[in-house]
Design an enzyme around this catalytic site. Sequence first.
Site, PDB file in Angstrom:
ATOM      1  N   ARG A 104      50.289  22.398 -21.236  1.00  0.00           N
ATOM      2  CA  ARG A 104      49.843  23.782 -21.116  1.00  0.00           C
ATOM      3  C   ARG A 104      50.809  24.548 -20.207  1.00  0.00           C
ATOM      4  O   ARG A 104      51.032  24.165 -19.058  1.00  0.00           O
ATOM      5  CB  ARG A 104      48.442  23.819 -20.512  1.00  0.00           C
ATOM      6  CG  ARG A 104      47.804  25.198 -20.677  1.00  0.00           C
ATOM      7  CD  ARG A 104      46.610  25.326 -19.812  1.00  0.00           C
ATOM      8  NE  ARG A 104      45.473  24.600 -20.373  1.00  0.00           N
ATOM      9  CZ  ARG A 104      44.227  25.034 -20.230  1.00  0.00           C
ATOM     10  NH1 ARG A 104      43.974  26.135 -19.556  1.00  0.00           N
ATOM     11  NH2 ARG A 104      43.243  24.339 -20.716  1.00  0.00           N
ATOM     12  N   THR A 108      51.385  31.134 -19.223  1.00  0.00           N
ATOM     13  CA  THR A 108      50.623  31.726 -20.348  1.00  0.00           C
ATOM     14  C   THR A 108      49.326  30.963 -20.627  1.00  0.00           C
ATOM     15  O   THR A 108      48.466  31.458 -21.352  1.00  0.00           O
ATOM     16  CB  THR A 108      51.458  31.686 -21.636  1.00  0.00           C
ATOM     17  OG1 THR A 108      51.671  30.302 -21.977  1.00  0.00           O
ATOM     18  CG2 THR A 108      52.804  32.378 -21.465  1.00  0.00           C
ATOM     19  N   ASP A 200      37.814  13.727 -17.221  1.00  0.00           N
ATOM     20  CA  ASP A 200      39.136  13.798 -17.849  1.00  0.00           C
ATOM     21  C   ASP A 200      39.370  12.523 -18.654  1.00  0.00           C
ATOM     22  O   ASP A 200      39.484  11.431 -18.092  1.00  0.00           O
ATOM     23  CB  ASP A 200      40.219  13.966 -16.777  1.00  0.00           C
ATOM     24  CG  ASP A 200      41.579  14.205 -17.403  1.00  0.00           C
ATOM     25  OD1 ASP A 200      42.127  15.302 -17.231  1.00  0.00           O
ATOM     26  OD2 ASP A 200      42.096  13.299 -18.103  1.00  0.00           O
ATOM     27  N   ASP A 203      42.657  10.522 -17.837  1.00  0.00           N
ATOM     28  CA  ASP A 203      42.597   9.844 -16.533  1.00  0.00           C
ATOM     29  C   ASP A 203      41.672   8.643 -16.590  1.00  0.00           C
ATOM     30  O   ASP A 203      41.980   7.578 -16.047  1.00  0.00           O
ATOM     31  CB  ASP A 203      42.117  10.809 -15.451  1.00  0.00           C
ATOM     32  CG  ASP A 203      43.226  11.742 -14.988  1.00  0.00           C
ATOM     33  OD1 ASP A 203      44.400  11.484 -15.311  1.00  0.00           O
ATOM     34  OD2 ASP A 203      42.912  12.734 -14.306  1.00  0.00           O
TER      35      ASP A 203
END
Length: 209
Positions: A104, A108, A200, A203
């Site tokens: 990501r 933006t 997550d 993770d």
Amino acid sequence: MSKLVICDHPLIQHKLTFIRDKNTNTKDFRELVDEVGTLMAYEITRNVKLETVQVETPVQVTESKVVSGRMLGLIPILRAGLGMVDGMLKLIPAAKVGHIGLFRDPQTLQPVEYYINLPTDATNRLLIVIDPMLATGGSAIAAIDSLKKRGCEQIKMMCLIAAPEGVDALQKAHPDVDIYTAALDEKLNDHGYIVPGLGDAGDRMFGTH
Ligand code: URA
């Protein structure tokens, strides 16, 4: 509009409970996600076409069915998508595997593709894009955009847990792509985590933070 299929088989739902549990350790988490991958492969291939062939049993020749024509491709989105691939390959070992890596952009907040490697005959295959968490839908949409840009037309999306926001966004962007998930959760929180979710996924799968 595409189909949203909740894979509500009792074994999937049972395993998902332990996947969600924050006390489940990395080893067990990985094994459970692998097992759910196998069970979901069963659901997602339910409508794969069959053809009739002849087979000779020890008793007589008979007609019987085999999976026909269209071959499969698994496309995990790195890195959490990797966790479901081996489990799926147990049921569909002839599938080829491509990979898409996205990060990501901090400015933006849009997904940027940093890696893509597809089977050479990807355009002839039914592709299953795999990402355990369909949160905003941004990564799934970008991955599917990228596959379509390369001429791939037959695509399904597989995840473990979806947020309504991600389902809406993906169905708007790609109304031809059916979505398979083990659960449709309540919402996204302000940090982009699915609630109640599982935290997550990458993770928890790889033991990182
Ligand atoms: N990605 C994750 O791993 N978990 C979430 O809850 C949302 C996105």
